[in-house]
Design an enzyme around this catalytic site. Sequence first.
Site, mmCIF file in Angstrom:
data_model
loop_
_atom_site.group_PDB
_atom_site.id
_atom_site.type_symbol
_atom_site.label_atom_id
_atom_site.label_comp_id
_atom_site.label_asym_id
_atom_site.label_seq_id
_atom_site.Cartn_x
_atom_site.Cartn_y
_atom_site.Cartn_z
ATOM 1 N N LYS A 40 0.824 -1.213 0.000
ATOM 2 C CA LYS A 40 0.000 0.000 0.000
ATOM 3 C C LYS A 40 0.853 1.255 0.000
ATOM 4 O O LYS A 40 1.757 1.406 0.815
ATOM 5 C CB LYS A 40 -0.915 -0.006 1.228
ATOM 6 C CG LYS A 40 -2.002 1.045 1.165
ATOM 7 C CD LYS A 40 -3.162 0.661 2.065
ATOM 8 C CE LYS A 40 -4.258 1.695 2.100
ATOM 9 N NZ LYS A 40 -4.797 2.076 0.809
ATOM 10 N N GLY A 45 6.455 0.755 5.685
ATOM 11 C CA GLY A 45 7.361 -0.181 5.013
ATOM 12 C C GLY A 45 7.501 0.111 3.533
ATOM 13 O O GLY A 45 8.599 0.069 2.971
ATOM 14 N N CYS A 46 6.383 0.420 2.900
ATOM 15 C CA CYS A 46 6.399 0.695 1.454
ATOM 16 C C CYS A 46 7.159 1.986 1.165
ATOM 17 O O CYS A 46 7.885 2.084 0.172
ATOM 18 C CB CYS A 46 4.972 0.772 0.921
ATOM 19 S SG CYS A 46 4.070 -0.775 1.166
ATOM 20 N N THR A 47 7.012 2.962 2.046
ATOM 21 C CA THR A 47 7.730 4.228 1.887
ATOM 22 C C THR A 47 9.230 3.998 2.044
ATOM 23 O O THR A 47 10.033 4.471 1.228
ATOM 24 C CB THR A 47 7.216 5.270 2.907
ATOM 25 O OG1 THR A 47 5.815 5.475 2.672
ATOM 26 C CG2 THR A 47 7.943 6.596 2.760
ATOM 27 N N ALA A 50 10.529 2.137 -1.172
ATOM 28 C CA ALA A 50 10.564 2.980 -2.372
ATOM 29 C C ALA A 50 11.602 4.100 -2.235
ATOM 30 O O ALA A 50 12.267 4.453 -3.211
ATOM 31 C CB ALA A 50 9.181 3.546 -2.655
#
Length: 150
Positions: A40, A45-47, A50
């Site tokens: 998401k 974590g995704c931030t 990326a």
Amino acid sequence: MITLKKGDKAPDFSALDQDGKSHQLADYAGKKLVVFFYPKASTPGCTAEACDLRDNFERFQANNYELLGVSADSAKAQLKFKDKYEFPFPLLADEDKSVIQAFGVWGPKKFMGKEYDGIHRTTFVIDENGIIEDVIEKVKTKEHASQILK
């Protein structure tokens, strides 16, 4: 769940990015392609993942790599995520999950004792000929670039 492995031909995919521009596997022929799937946009974590890829983007380019982020978020959410963190790579808004399912990263997950279906954080490294060179299932979000650029 994940059936694709090293040596397999990458699935031919087509999806729109945060700006409505279409991307497909054929667009990247002759280049190495990193397709990273994340659960998401704008979550911690995704931030971290990326941003680590963003911070190493020049290293990827120097090694003939292109990057594509993929989640089931809307184009609007992907655009907000991309703009906020100034990502130099496109983020595919795979709302119908066609790319996610083609790569086999959708399936049962557990979080805080609850089971649900979702995207498994997985990265595929595809060579210049469309063959999967590596599948990274145990993604270290803060040092993901070094897992890819060994």
